[in-house]
Write an enzyme that holds these catalytic residues in place. Structure first.
Site, PDB file in Angstrom:
ATOM      1  N   HIS A   1      36.312  18.241   8.777  1.00  0.00           N
ATOM      2  CA  HIS A   1      34.970  19.081   9.097  1.00  0.00           C
ATOM      3  C   HIS A   1      35.455  20.578   9.212  1.00  0.00           C
ATOM      4  O   HIS A   1      36.558  20.924   9.375  1.00  0.00           O
ATOM      5  CB  HIS A   1      34.414  18.595  10.389  1.00  0.00           C
ATOM      6  N   CYS A   2      34.593  21.556   9.320  1.00  0.00           N
ATOM      7  CA  CYS A   2      34.744  22.911   9.258  1.00  0.00           C
ATOM      8  C   CYS A   2      35.435  23.445  10.666  1.00  0.00           C
ATOM      9  O   CYS A   2      34.808  22.490  11.668  1.00  0.00           O
ATOM     10  CB  CYS A   2      33.393  23.798   9.313  1.00  0.00           C
ATOM     11  N   PRO A   3      36.401  24.072  10.775  1.00  0.00           N
ATOM     12  CA  PRO A   3      37.074  24.863   9.738  1.00  0.00           C
ATOM     13  C   PRO A   3      38.250  23.950   9.197  1.00  0.00           C
ATOM     14  O   PRO A   3      38.864  24.790   8.276  1.00  0.00           O
ATOM     15  CB  PRO A   3      37.468  25.927  10.366  1.00  0.00           C
ATOM     16  N   MET A   4      38.372  22.993   9.394  1.00  0.00           N
ATOM     17  CA  MET A   4      39.772  22.213   8.879  1.00  0.00           C
ATOM     18  C   MET A   4      39.610  22.193   7.218  1.00  0.00           C
ATOM     19  O   MET A   4      40.685  22.143   6.758  1.00  0.00           O
ATOM     20  CB  MET A   4      39.903  20.944   9.502  1.00  0.00           C
TER      21      MET A   4
END
Lengths: 74, 270
Positions: free
Chosen positions: A12-15
């Site tokens: 998921h953002c920001p990963m």
């Protein structure tokens, strides 16, 4: 030139972009990173962020459930 | 490049996302060594941010114990820590924020005899001290050892800071030739300070250390940043390396470290 592949469909953002940056950091200039990601946020942001950092987006392919983007490292 | 664990990637994700830091910059932070002199008003926020940032080795120097009157601005220390060594108290919070890092405690004051051996082990020094004698000592020692450092000072609502790349950019003595006479240094009853001003300045110093380690941006060299929190005016004054500087000029008069008497404000003993 080498080609590496990562799958960030579970991230998921920001990963999503963190994982893409990590993979890019391990490559040399001119190498290709193939990123499998989901539509929506990752598809909107990962290619845009990679381009902002000077990398070249070679292609964005719609594979149905997921998308495959090919990035050439700058 | 390091092998990052999932936990480290998440912890440092906001650094890694920065174009000017990235994975390479985070590697440099984890390999970096910063010494913070003074675990007080400036040193506290600097220590907490550098720990959070993952600066791999952080030295912290202070020979004092936590006093109740410190807590209004020295945010690394809690009420439970009153009476505890400041280095121990700060170290505990730093490692609690980030177990990745190593904190080296120097439970002592610096003087002409010990400072060079200590600072030599570090890439960057943060001056978070509260007296002119030590500020000049740090400047001279960093000039002799050629180690970059951030000078910082606060009083009442005012703060000033500059970064020194010794023998290349203006040093503290290029601007302020020598410690002021003791009778010009504010006495305890005059020397209040707004707590948040310490945070404003200490975090600027921390940012300079992080920029130096990651090589991001331009350091606050040849410029003195001055702010007045009463009006919230910030300005930078251009300064230049002074050829007549007593320590880094072409004919230096300060050629070895000496201990000058500290005009330190010590409420307890007065």
């Amino acid at each position: 030139m080498s080609v590496e592949s990562i799958d960030i469909t579970m991230e998921h953002c920001p990963m999503t972009f963190v994982k893409a940056k990590l993979a890019l950091a391990r490559l040399n200039r001119g190498d290709i990173l193939e990123v499998t990601l989901k539509g929506g946020e990752p598809l909107e942001n990962v290619p845009r962020s990679a381009a902002e950092e000077g990398h070249k987006i070679l292609s964005i392919e719609d594979l149905g459930e997921v998308h495959l983007i090919r990035i050439e490292k700058n | 490049m390091r092998n990052y664990t999932q936990e480290q990637l998440e912890r440092y994700s906001r650094h890694i996302l920065l174009k000017d830091v990235g994975v390479e910059g985070q590697d440099k932070l984890l390999d970096g060594k910063v010494l913070i002199i003074g675990a007080g008003g400036l040193g506290s926020p600097a220590a907490l941010y550098l720990a959070a940032a993952g600066v791999g080795t952080i030295g912290i120097v202070d020979g004092d114990r936590v006093d109740l009157s410190n807590l209004q601005r020295q945010i690394a220390h809690y009420t439970k820590d009153v009476g505890e060594w400041k280095t121990e108290s700060a170290s505990e919070k730093m490692v609690a924020i980030n177990p990745d890092i190593k904190v080296i405690q120097y439970n002592q004051y610096l003087d002409a005899s010990n400072i060079r051996g200590i600072i030599r082990e570090y890439d960057f020094i943060i001056d978070g001290t509260d007296n002119f004698a030590t500020k000049f000592l740090i400047n001279d020692a960093c000039v002799f050892e050629n180690i970059l450092f951030s000078h910082g000072g606060i009083l009442r609502f005012d703060g000033q800071t500059m970064t020194i790349d010794p023998n290349k950019t203006a040093c503290y003595r290029c601007v302020f030739n020598a410690p002021p006479p003791a009778d010009l240094v504010p006495t305890c009853s005059q020397a209040g300070v707004l707590g948040a001003v310490a945070g404003m300045l200490g975090t600027v110093q921390a940012a300079e250390a992080l920029k130096f380690l990651t090589r991001a941006g331009t350091l606050l060299t040849n410029r003195l940043l001055i702010f007045d929190a009463l009006t919230m005016d910030f300005r930078t004054v251009k300064i230049e390396k002074n050829d007549n500087c007593p320590v880094c000029g072409s004919h230096p008069t300060v050629t070895e470290l000496i201990d000058s008497p500290a005009a330190v404000c010590d409420l307890k003993s007065s």
